[in-house]
Enzyme design. Structure first.
Site, short mmCIF file in Angstrom:
data_model
loop_
_atom_site.label_atom_id
_atom_site.label_comp_id
_atom_site.label_asym_id
_atom_site.label_seq_id
_atom_site.Cartn_x
_atom_site.Cartn_y
_atom_site.Cartn_z
N LYS A 103 22.45 50.78 -37.54
CA LYS A 103 22.52 52.09 -36.88
C LYS A 103 21.65 52.11 -35.63
O LYS A 103 20.83 51.21 -35.41
CB LYS A 103 22.07 53.18 -37.85
N ARG A 143 15.77 63.93 -49.11
CA ARG A 143 16.45 64.00 -47.82
C ARG A 143 17.91 64.38 -48.01
O ARG A 143 18.34 65.44 -47.58
CB ARG A 143 16.32 62.65 -47.09
N HIS A 165 17.46 56.18 -51.88
CA HIS A 165 16.57 55.59 -50.87
C HIS A 165 15.12 55.80 -51.29
O HIS A 165 14.73 56.90 -51.68
CB HIS A 165 16.81 56.23 -49.51
N ARG A 185 19.60 46.93 -48.55
CA ARG A 185 19.80 47.45 -47.20
C ARG A 185 18.65 46.96 -46.30
O ARG A 185 17.57 47.55 -46.26
CB ARG A 185 19.86 48.98 -47.22
N TYR A 225 -0.09 59.93 -11.12
CA TYR A 225 -0.04 61.38 -11.26
C TYR A 225 -1.28 61.93 -11.96
O TYR A 225 -1.80 61.33 -12.90
CB TYR A 225 1.18 61.79 -12.08
N CYS A 269 4.69 56.43 -15.14
CA CYS A 269 5.66 57.30 -14.46
C CYS A 269 7.05 57.08 -15.07
O CYS A 269 7.22 56.28 -15.98
CB CYS A 269 5.69 56.99 -12.97
N MET A 270 8.03 57.79 -14.55
CA MET A 270 9.38 57.67 -15.08
C MET A 270 9.94 56.26 -14.94
O MET A 270 10.61 55.75 -15.84
CB MET A 270 10.32 58.66 -14.38
N ASP A 271 9.64 55.59 -13.81
CA ASP A 271 10.25 54.30 -13.53
C ASP A 271 9.25 53.19 -13.23
O ASP A 271 9.64 52.04 -13.06
CB ASP A 271 11.19 54.41 -12.32
#
Length: 386
Positions: A38, A135, A166, A225, A269, A316-318
């Site tokens: 998944k 769950r 589980h 699993r 920043y 930062c973002m990038d």
């Protein structure tokens, strides 16, 4: 060269193979492996990993979180059994039959809805039992659970093939937790035994997860699993495994610029970092939009030319900056290891998780789709996804 991609994740299929081989040593002959794939194989690239598991390693069972993930596998040519562990809207029930996907069933009322929307097509089910995770799944005494399972079996167009549960604390060494896990598997085994006494013989009864297969192996679990250990991470880093799982993912980036700044210069920043002396800074081409945690601001480290470099200022973002004053000849284009090994230094996803107050699962799952996955097998690059 693939590093021109800016930031990339290397997915090592040899390590994946080693993890499976080591894990299977703890399973009995009656327990088959079910690989949990998944969330894009926990961020590791299902397009590359799942075909490899099926075609080269002979894995026949796969678990996904939702029907979209299951259809994605079928559309990519996967032939093995696919179990949806999460919720599928009843309106999508016919797709389960169309793509031959098994659905987790959580209660009688949900089963009724699946039966209603089946359009006379057989819907394959594994019924979830809540033995202590709280769950999903049927909850109650053994006899009551068996009664409800029988009611589900009686519904039209549903084919109940198995039951599962589980574990909540299978990775814990605490004596109370060990007893709690024991109670969990004893309950599902009791349900399976009671069903057999009623003439209901289900093909599957499974309860082992990654940690369960190591610490609580039991041949009554027809499937194990295998999730986080498959990808080379620890279920609980504080609880050593009997073998060292090999990390399947390495996260790499590169240096965009190197500059020397004076004392008392603010970095990034918010001015949360100020140099204390003349400092050489390297700007790294990765950020939180790539899934690299902003929480590593001012505390994280990377590896450049085999040496650790501390992050300076906010991620930062990038991009982000780090102090490379102590590392000779750092230049634009140099490879930076964010997760993985360079020389004698290693940073793991679990290390980053510990520094940021989370778990290794979250670190690898959060690596952004914009980060290309470079597939490595036999120490050579075989494909790039993304």
């Amino acid at each position: 060269m693939h590093y021109l991609k800016r930031t990339w994740a290397e997915i090592n299929l040899n390590n994946l193979t080693a993890n499976i081989q080591n894990y299977k040593k703890f399973l009995g002959d009656k327990t088959e492996l079910l690989c949990v794939v998944k969330a894009n194989c926990y961020g590791h690239c299902d397009s590359a990993v799942v075909p490899f598991l099926e075609q080269e390693l002979g894995i026949r069972w796969f678990a996904v979180s939702n029907i979209c993930e299951g259809i994605r596998l079928r559309d990519s040519g996967i032939k093995g059994e696919i179990l949806v562990l999460g919720y599928t809207p009843p309106e999508e029930t016919q797709k389960l039959a169309e793509y031959n996907i098994i659905q987790a069933c959580t209660e009688y009322n949900y089963a009724k809805q699946l039966s209603k929307y089946s359009n006379d097509k057989k819907i394959r089910l594994h019924i979830a039992l809540d033995t202590g995770m709280t769950r999903i799944g049927l909850r109650g005494q053994v006899s009551d659970l068996c009664d409800e399972i029988e009611r589900i079996i009686s519904l039209d167009n549903l084919f109940v093939e198995g039951i599962f549960t589980h574990f909540a604390v299978a990775d814990s060494e605490n004596s109370d937790d060990i007893q709690y896990t024991k109670q969990q598997y004893e309950k599902i085994i009791a349900v399976d035994d009671e069903l057999k006494s009623r003439g209901i013989n289900l093909a599957q009864c499974h309860f082992l997860n990654s940690a369960g297969g190591i610490y609580h192996n039991n041949e009554r679990s027809t499937l194990a699993r295998l999730g986080i250990i498959l990808y080379g991470l620890m279920p609980d880093p504080s609880n050593p495994l009997p073998f060292e799982p090999a990390p399947v993912m390495a996260l790499k980036s590169c240096v965009a610029q190197v500059k020397t700044v004076e004392k008392d210069i603010s970095v990034s920043y918010g001015r949360t970092y100020k140099t204390t002396d003349k400092t050489v800074l390297a700007t790294i081409t990765c950020g939180y939009a790539d899934g690299y945690p902003r929480a590593l601001s001012n505390i994280g480290e990377v590896i450049i030319n085999g040496q650790r470099a501390k992050i300076t200022g906010r991620v930062c973002m990038d991009q982000f900056m780090c102090d490379v004053t102590h590392i000779e000849n750092v230049k634009a284009g140099d490879i930076v290891t964010l997760i993985g090994t360079d020389g004698n230094e290693t940073i793991t996803a679990d290390d980053i998780a510990k520094a940021t107050g989370t778990i290794g699962y979250e670190i690898v799952c959060n690596i952004s789709p914009r980060v290309p996955r470079v597939i490595i097998k036999d120490e050579r690059e075989t494909a790039i996804f993304g």
